[in-house]
Design a protein around this motif. Structure first.
Motif, short mmCIF file in Angstrom:
data_model
loop_
_atom_site.label_atom_id
_atom_site.label_comp_id
_atom_site.label_asym_id
_atom_site.label_seq_id
_atom_site.Cartn_x
_atom_site.Cartn_y
_atom_site.Cartn_z
N MET A 44 0.85 -1.19 0.00
CA MET A 44 0.00 0.00 0.00
C MET A 44 0.88 1.24 0.00
O MET A 44 1.95 1.25 0.57
CB MET A 44 -0.91 -0.03 1.23
N GLY A 45 0.41 2.29 -0.61
CA GLY A 45 1.19 3.51 -0.69
C GLY A 45 1.85 3.66 -2.04
O GLY A 45 1.89 2.73 -2.84
N HIS A 46 2.38 4.86 -2.26
CA HIS A 46 2.94 5.18 -3.56
C HIS A 46 4.25 5.94 -3.38
O HIS A 46 4.38 6.80 -2.52
CB HIS A 46 1.96 6.06 -4.35
N THR A 47 5.21 5.63 -4.24
CA THR A 47 6.47 6.35 -4.23
C THR A 47 6.33 7.64 -5.03
O THR A 47 5.37 7.81 -5.80
CB THR A 47 7.61 5.51 -4.84
N TYR A 48 7.29 8.52 -4.87
CA TYR A 48 7.30 9.77 -5.63
C TYR A 48 7.18 9.50 -7.12
O TYR A 48 6.42 10.18 -7.82
CB TYR A 48 8.58 10.55 -5.31
N GLU A 49 7.91 8.51 -7.61
CA GLU A 49 7.91 8.21 -9.05
C GLU A 49 6.55 7.72 -9.53
O GLU A 49 6.17 7.98 -10.67
CB GLU A 49 9.00 7.17 -9.37
N GLU A 50 5.82 7.01 -8.69
CA GLU A 50 4.52 6.46 -9.09
C GLU A 50 3.39 7.49 -9.07
O GLU A 50 2.39 7.33 -9.77
CB GLU A 50 4.13 5.32 -8.14
N ILE A 51 3.55 8.53 -8.31
CA ILE A 51 2.48 9.52 -8.12
C ILE A 51 2.34 10.41 -9.35
O ILE A 51 3.33 10.86 -9.92
CB ILE A 51 2.76 10.36 -6.86
N LYS A 52 1.08 10.67 -9.72
CA LYS A 52 0.77 11.51 -10.87
C LYS A 52 -0.10 12.68 -10.40
O LYS A 52 -0.90 12.55 -9.47
CB LYS A 52 -0.02 10.74 -11.92
N ILE A 53 0.04 13.82 -11.06
CA ILE A 53 -0.84 14.96 -10.79
C ILE A 53 -2.28 14.51 -11.08
O ILE A 53 -2.54 13.86 -12.09
CB ILE A 53 -0.44 16.19 -11.63
N GLY A 54 -3.18 14.82 -10.16
CA GLY A 54 -4.57 14.41 -10.28
C GLY A 54 -4.91 13.19 -9.46
O GLY A 54 -6.10 12.88 -9.28
N ASP A 55 -3.90 12.46 -8.96
CA ASP A 55 -4.17 11.32 -8.09
C ASP A 55 -4.93 11.80 -6.85
O ASP A 55 -4.65 12.88 -6.32
CB ASP A 55 -2.87 10.64 -7.63
N LYS A 56 -5.90 10.99 -6.39
CA LYS A 56 -6.74 11.35 -5.25
C LYS A 56 -6.86 10.18 -4.29
O LYS A 56 -6.77 9.02 -4.71
CB LYS A 56 -8.15 11.73 -5.70
N ALA A 57 -7.11 10.52 -3.02
CA ALA A 57 -7.40 9.51 -2.01
C ALA A 57 -8.28 10.15 -0.95
O ALA A 57 -8.34 11.39 -0.83
CB ALA A 57 -6.12 8.96 -1.40
N SER A 58 -8.96 9.30 -0.16
CA SER A 58 -9.83 9.83 0.88
C SER A 58 -9.90 8.89 2.07
O SER A 58 -9.48 7.73 2.00
CB SER A 58 -11.24 10.06 0.32
N PHE A 59 -10.45 9.42 3.15
CA PHE A 59 -10.68 8.69 4.41
C PHE A 59 -11.98 9.24 4.98
O PHE A 59 -12.23 10.44 4.92
CB PHE A 59 -9.51 8.94 5.37
#
Length: 138
Positions: free
Chosen positions: A1-16
């Motif tokens: 679970m989770g994302h590295t800097y390289e995997e992250i894209k502008i527009g990615d979203k998450a919530s709780f």
């Protein structure tokens, strides 16, 4: 679970999402020492502008921390800064949805995110921006 800097894209979203309970408010008050009657004294709070007890604003801000630390970017994230604007009260029984959206990938592994919290009616209760240091690897 989770994302590295390289995997992250502008527009990615998450919530709780969490429903705020009376116990949450008392635990938060005890941990922080913020015993403001607006949060813990029903009689006093009934005479306030909100006509009842409200949750600590920083309790909702903590839900943003849950999004960043557990989902986006996720475990290993280092929280660097947060801008907050409290827009509306949170009452006992409100279900709060904290959201984060990547709006900028900065130098040195830093990510800027738009952050917000909404109640069950979709009303914005908190608005802001965060900067985090994303994990380099999982």
């Amino acid at each position: 679970m989770g994302h590295t800097y390289e995997e992250i894209k502008i527009g990615d979203k998450a919530s709780f999402e969490k429903t705020v309970t009376e116990t949450d408010i008392y635990l938060y008050a005890g941990i922080t020492g913020d015993l403001n009657p607006a949060h813990i004294n029903q009689r006093v709070a009934e005479n306030s502008m909100f006509k009842g007890r409200i949750a600590h604003g920083m309790l909702s801000a903590g839900f943003i921390s849950a999004v960043l630390g557990m989902h986006l970017p996720g475990p290993g994230t280092i929280y660097l800064s947060q801008e907050l604007k409290f827009m509306a009260p949170v009452f006992i029984g409100d279900t709060i949805r904290a959201e984060a959206e990547v709006i900028e990938k900065m130098e040195k592994g830093r990510i800027r995110l738009k952050t917000a919290c909404y109640n069950q009616e979709g009303k914005t209760v908190l608005d802001g921006f965060a900067v985090v240091l994303a994990p380099k690897n999982r």
